[in-house]
Design a protein around this motif. Sequence first.
Motif, PDB file in Angstrom:
ATOM      1  N   GLY A  10      43.531  36.672  47.993  1.00  0.00           N
ATOM      2  CA  GLY A  10      42.774  37.808  48.507  1.00  0.00           C
ATOM      3  C   GLY A  10      41.277  37.610  48.383  1.00  0.00           C
ATOM      4  O   GLY A  10      40.751  37.450  47.281  1.00  0.00           O
ATOM      5  N   VAL A  13      36.782  42.310  48.037  1.00  0.00           N
ATOM      6  CA  VAL A  13      35.678  42.379  47.082  1.00  0.00           C
ATOM      7  C   VAL A  13      36.149  42.001  45.678  1.00  0.00           C
ATOM      8  O   VAL A  13      35.438  41.334  44.921  1.00  0.00           O
ATOM      9  N   SER A  14      37.387  42.380  45.342  1.00  0.00           N
ATOM     10  CA  SER A  14      37.894  42.104  44.002  1.00  0.00           C
ATOM     11  C   SER A  14      38.106  40.606  43.790  1.00  0.00           C
ATOM     12  O   SER A  14      37.659  40.030  42.790  1.00  0.00           O
ATOM     13  N   ASP A  33      43.454  33.656  51.803  1.00  0.00           N
ATOM     14  CA  ASP A  33      43.529  35.012  52.378  1.00  0.00           C
ATOM     15  C   ASP A  33      44.245  34.938  53.717  1.00  0.00           C
ATOM     16  O   ASP A  33      44.043  34.002  54.501  1.00  0.00           O
ATOM     17  N   LYS A  34      45.072  35.942  53.983  1.00  0.00           N
ATOM     18  CA  LYS A  34      45.824  35.947  55.251  1.00  0.00           C
ATOM     19  C   LYS A  34      44.928  36.273  56.442  1.00  0.00           C
ATOM     20  O   LYS A  34      45.290  36.038  57.590  1.00  0.00           O
ATOM     21  N   GLY A  40      38.369  41.818  53.118  1.00  0.00           N
ATOM     22  CA  GLY A  40      39.538  42.697  53.125  1.00  0.00           C
ATOM     23  C   GLY A  40      39.229  44.005  53.820  1.00  0.00           C
ATOM     24  O   GLY A  40      38.874  44.026  55.008  1.00  0.00           O
ATOM     25  N   ARG A  41      39.284  45.097  53.057  1.00  0.00           N
ATOM     26  CA  ARG A  41      39.053  46.422  53.639  1.00  0.00           C
ATOM     27  C   ARG A  41      37.580  46.716  53.910  1.00  0.00           C
ATOM     28  O   ARG A  41      37.256  47.788  54.410  1.00  0.00           O
ATOM     29  N   GLN A  57      32.424  53.669  55.404  1.00  0.00           N
ATOM     30  CA  GLN A  57      32.369  53.649  53.946  1.00  0.00           C
ATOM     31  C   GLN A  57      30.962  53.378  53.477  1.00  0.00           C
ATOM     32  O   GLN A  57      30.168  52.760  54.174  1.00  0.00           O
ATOM     33  N   VAL A  58      30.665  53.899  52.300  1.00  0.00           N
ATOM     34  CA  VAL A  58      29.326  53.745  51.741  1.00  0.00           C
ATOM     35  C   VAL A  58      29.433  53.111  50.363  1.00  0.00           C
ATOM     36  O   VAL A  58      30.466  53.189  49.710  1.00  0.00           O
ATOM     37  N   TYR A  63      26.834  52.786  41.240  1.00  0.00           N
ATOM     38  CA  TYR A  63      28.008  52.099  40.702  1.00  0.00           C
ATOM     39  C   TYR A  63      27.527  51.042  39.706  1.00  0.00           C
ATOM     40  O   TYR A  63      26.761  50.133  40.078  1.00  0.00           O
ATOM     41  N   LEU A 221      50.236  34.442  51.553  1.00  0.00           N
ATOM     42  CA  LEU A 221      51.172  34.113  50.473  1.00  0.00           C
ATOM     43  C   LEU A 221      52.459  34.912  50.656  1.00  0.00           C
ATOM     44  O   LEU A 221      52.419  36.130  50.878  1.00  0.00           O
ATOM     45  N   THR A 246      45.425  41.766  45.252  1.00  0.00           N
ATOM     46  CA  THR A 246      46.003  42.666  46.253  1.00  0.00           C
ATOM     47  C   THR A 246      47.283  43.177  45.595  1.00  0.00           C
ATOM     48  O   THR A 246      47.723  42.565  44.613  1.00  0.00           O
ATOM     49  N   GLY A 377      42.152  43.967  41.794  1.00  0.00           N
ATOM     50  CA  GLY A 377      42.211  44.887  42.936  1.00  0.00           C
ATOM     51  C   GLY A 377      41.890  46.307  42.515  1.00  0.00           C
ATOM     52  O   GLY A 377      42.052  46.685  41.353  1.00  0.00           O
ATOM     53  N   ASP A 378      41.413  47.105  43.481  1.00  0.00           N
ATOM     54  CA  ASP A 378      41.062  48.498  43.177  1.00  0.00           C
ATOM     55  C   ASP A 378      42.278  49.335  42.805  1.00  0.00           C
ATOM     56  O   ASP A 378      42.190  50.259  41.990  1.00  0.00           O
ATOM     57  N   SER A 384      37.745  52.356  44.652  1.00  0.00           N
ATOM     58  CA  SER A 384      36.302  52.261  44.879  1.00  0.00           C
ATOM     59  C   SER A 384      35.878  50.800  44.812  1.00  0.00           C
ATOM     60  O   SER A 384      36.552  49.968  44.189  1.00  0.00           O
ATOM     61  N   LEU A 385      34.754  50.528  45.437  1.00  0.00           N
ATOM     62  CA  LEU A 385      34.182  49.182  45.354  1.00  0.00           C
ATOM     63  C   LEU A 385      33.905  48.840  43.894  1.00  0.00           C
ATOM     64  O   LEU A 385      34.049  47.692  43.468  1.00  0.00           O
TER      65      LEU A 385
HETATM   66  C1  LIG Z   1      38.056  53.370  55.504  1.00  0.00           C
HETATM   67  C2  LIG Z   1      37.695  53.090  54.089  1.00  0.00           C
HETATM   68  C3  LIG Z   1      36.694  53.821  53.485  1.00  0.00           C
HETATM   69  C4  LIG Z   1      36.339  53.529  52.158  1.00  0.00           C
HETATM   70  N1  LIG Z   1      35.273  54.184  51.627  1.00  0.00           N
HETATM   71  C5  LIG Z   1      34.791  53.767  50.430  1.00  0.00           C
HETATM   72  C6  LIG Z   1      33.547  54.261  49.958  1.00  0.00           C
HETATM   73  O1  LIG Z   1      32.861  55.038  50.637  1.00  0.00           O
HETATM   74  N2  LIG Z   1      33.122  53.846  48.735  1.00  0.00           N
HETATM   75  C7  LIG Z   1      33.854  52.969  47.965  1.00  0.00           C
HETATM   76  O2  LIG Z   1      33.423  52.630  46.869  1.00  0.00           O
HETATM   77  N3  LIG Z   1      35.024  52.478  48.413  1.00  0.00           N
HETATM   78  C8  LIG Z   1      35.491  52.841  49.628  1.00  0.00           C
HETATM   79  N4  LIG Z   1      36.646  52.304  50.107  1.00  0.00           N
HETATM   80  C9  LIG Z   1      37.469  51.491  49.199  1.00  0.00           C
HETATM   81  C10 LIG Z   1      37.007  50.051  49.079  1.00  0.00           C
HETATM   82  O3  LIG Z   1      36.823  49.488  50.351  1.00  0.00           O
HETATM   83  C11 LIG Z   1      38.098  49.309  48.312  1.00  0.00           C
HETATM   84  O4  LIG Z   1      38.206  49.881  47.031  1.00  0.00           O
HETATM   85  C12 LIG Z   1      37.834  47.817  48.148  1.00  0.00           C
HETATM   86  O5  LIG Z   1      37.428  47.212  49.324  1.00  0.00           O
HETATM   87  C13 LIG Z   1      39.105  47.154  47.627  1.00  0.00           C
HETATM   88  O6  LIG Z   1      38.906  45.770  47.484  1.00  0.00           O
HETATM   89  P1  LIG Z   1      40.080  44.848  47.019  1.00  0.00           P
HETATM   90  O7  LIG Z   1      39.551  43.468  46.977  1.00  0.00           O
HETATM   91  O8  LIG Z   1      40.687  45.432  45.792  1.00  0.00           O
HETATM   92  O9  LIG Z   1      41.226  44.976  48.129  1.00  0.00           O
HETATM   93  P2  LIG Z   1      41.238  44.501  49.656  1.00  0.00           P
HETATM   94  O10 LIG Z   1      39.929  44.721  50.297  1.00  0.00           O
HETATM   95  O11 LIG Z   1      42.429  45.173  50.275  1.00  0.00           O
HETATM   96  O12 LIG Z   1      41.480  42.933  49.589  1.00  0.00           O
HETATM   97  C14 LIG Z   1      42.749  42.346  49.522  1.00  0.00           C
HETATM   98  C15 LIG Z   1      42.693  41.018  50.265  1.00  0.00           C
HETATM   99  O13 LIG Z   1      43.929  40.353  50.067  1.00  0.00           O
HETATM  100  C16 LIG Z   1      44.345  39.784  51.285  1.00  0.00           C
HETATM  101  N5  LIG Z   1      45.803  39.677  51.210  1.00  0.00           N
HETATM  102  C17 LIG Z   1      46.697  40.678  51.076  1.00  0.00           C
HETATM  103  N6  LIG Z   1      47.950  40.189  50.999  1.00  0.00           N
HETATM  104  C18 LIG Z   1      47.842  38.843  51.090  1.00  0.00           C
HETATM  105  C19 LIG Z   1      48.791  37.781  51.085  1.00  0.00           C
HETATM  106  N7  LIG Z   1      50.108  38.019  50.967  1.00  0.00           N
HETATM  107  N8  LIG Z   1      48.350  36.519  51.212  1.00  0.00           N
HETATM  108  C20 LIG Z   1      47.014  36.260  51.337  1.00  0.00           C
HETATM  109  N9  LIG Z   1      46.077  37.227  51.362  1.00  0.00           N
HETATM  110  C21 LIG Z   1      46.483  38.510  51.229  1.00  0.00           C
HETATM  111  C22 LIG Z   1      43.861  40.746  52.333  1.00  0.00           C
HETATM  112  O14 LIG Z   1      43.731  40.115  53.605  1.00  0.00           O
HETATM  113  C23 LIG Z   1      42.515  41.187  51.763  1.00  0.00           C
HETATM  114  O15 LIG Z   1      41.471  40.362  52.215  1.00  0.00           O
HETATM  115  C24 LIG Z   1      37.027  52.541  51.421  1.00  0.00           C
HETATM  116  C25 LIG Z   1      38.047  51.812  52.040  1.00  0.00           C
HETATM  117  C26 LIG Z   1      38.365  52.070  53.363  1.00  0.00           C
HETATM  118  C27 LIG Z   1      39.399  51.209  54.033  1.00  0.00           C
END
Ligand SMILES: Cc1cc2nc3c(=O)[nH]c(=O)nc-3n(C[C@H](O)[C@H](O)[C@H](O)COP(=O)(O)OP(=O)(O)OC[C@H]3O[C@@H](n4cnc5c(N)ncnc54)[C@H](O)[C@@H]3O)c2cc1C
Length: 410
Positions: A10, A13-14, A33-34, A40-41, A57-58, A63, A221, A246, A377-378, A384-385
Amino acid sequence: MENKKIVIIGAGVSGLVAAQTLKNQGYEPIIFDKNTHPGGRVHTIVENNVIMDLGFQVMLDEYPAIKEYLDTSSLDLIKFAPGAVIFKDGRTYKLGDASRDLKFLLPTIFAGIGTLGDKWKVFTLSRKLKQKSLSDIFSTPEITTEQYLKDYGFSDKIIENFFRPFYAGIFLEDKLLTSSRMFEFVFKMFATGNATVPARGIKAIPEQLANDIDINYNKELLEVVGNQLTFKDGSQVQSDYTIVATPASDVVPNLRNQQQDWKQTTVFYFKTDHEGFKQPIIGLLTGNGYANNFHFLHDVFPNHQKVISITVVKDYTQTEEELSSLLAQELKQETGIELGDMIKYFKIKKALPVLNNLNYALPSTETQLTQHVFLAGDHLSNSSLNAAMLNGAAAAQAVIDKAENRVVVG
Ligand SMILES: Cc1cc2nc3c(=O)[nH]c(=O)nc-3n(C[C@H](O)[C@H](O)[C@H](O)COP(=O)(O)OP(=O)(O)OC[C@H]3O[C@@H](n4cnc5c(N)ncnc54)[C@H](O)[C@@H]3O)c2cc1C
């Protein structure tokens, strides 16, 4: 330091912060990453010079994690005004934090939105949460945000006209069932800092974090068992340590019965001739329609053409084309804003994880799942970011401690 093979699943951001943390301590992690891009998000598509984030998103600049893991000076952050323009029954109200922007100090502010008592309570809540520590916030018993607001004594008027639409846009659910811990955390961040977006769109954040990191895209994966990773294309990789950034239920066979539920949202981009609000500020709709909030891209990004971004939180059964016509009618009726052609829409089915028993962030000692697998992961803490970054760093630290045979007492 031994030459251990460390894989991160993944490039959200995490996972990216996990990689940066490892790299800073001399390791060479590799991310799979897939997807075809980092973030990601957190992603933006720029087409015909229109900057379209995939879901509004902001980044809240208070933070704690962003101060640690991002070089905010090179992100050219644009601040949203600390308030909102609220549309109700054909009238417009500006509501905001007058202690930071005097323009919000209008005597009419609360006339149609809440009571004078509400105004005082916003002030006292703000003072209380500015002083409440993050660890206190995340150890206070949880109730729903709606119950919290009622218990604090806010009138139904201000809950319906401000808190519900405003926090529905953040929590991506309008029943305000989200934990009071998240409400207090977000309120505190808004009370002490600013909501910001980078001038090149939200994806500037993961792009900065992805700098210098070895990322393999289009690699999904299927499962990780022990130190063996199997990908959808049939390839296999062995790693000493794997950080799954993730939800692990997707890839760890023993956890398949613990599927993560998600909240969705759809964002629409339309052309418009409207001049905008002349400052970056969010518009809120309080009626029963589909639009939750909107903002003008030409208010936010320098020299941007006239485009409006509208966020839908409610579930809908129509097609997006049908919904776009309803949005045009709704915006005209509720705000007087006329929408031009729809440019694009993005439906994000897995936007925010549905979570209970929220914590601020995991200690590194709680990120290890098995001998070889660590979690980030969040979704492990709060959506949250900030939590995504902190949990990435915690998992990386746990891997480092393990690789270097350090005993850490949690
Ligand atoms: C619409 C929206 C609005 C938001 N608003 C806010 C905001 O205003 N403020 C804030 O702080 N947060 C906000 N967030 C939340 C914030 O974006 C997330 O908390 C953060 O991006 C999570 O990051 P992550 O790395 O944990 O997960 P993800 O971003 O989901 O990353 C997971 C990664 O793993 C990859 N992956 C998954 N499964 C597999 C697999 N089997 N094999 C290979 N790769 C894989 C995915 O492609 C992805 O790149 C918002 C999110 C969204 C979608």
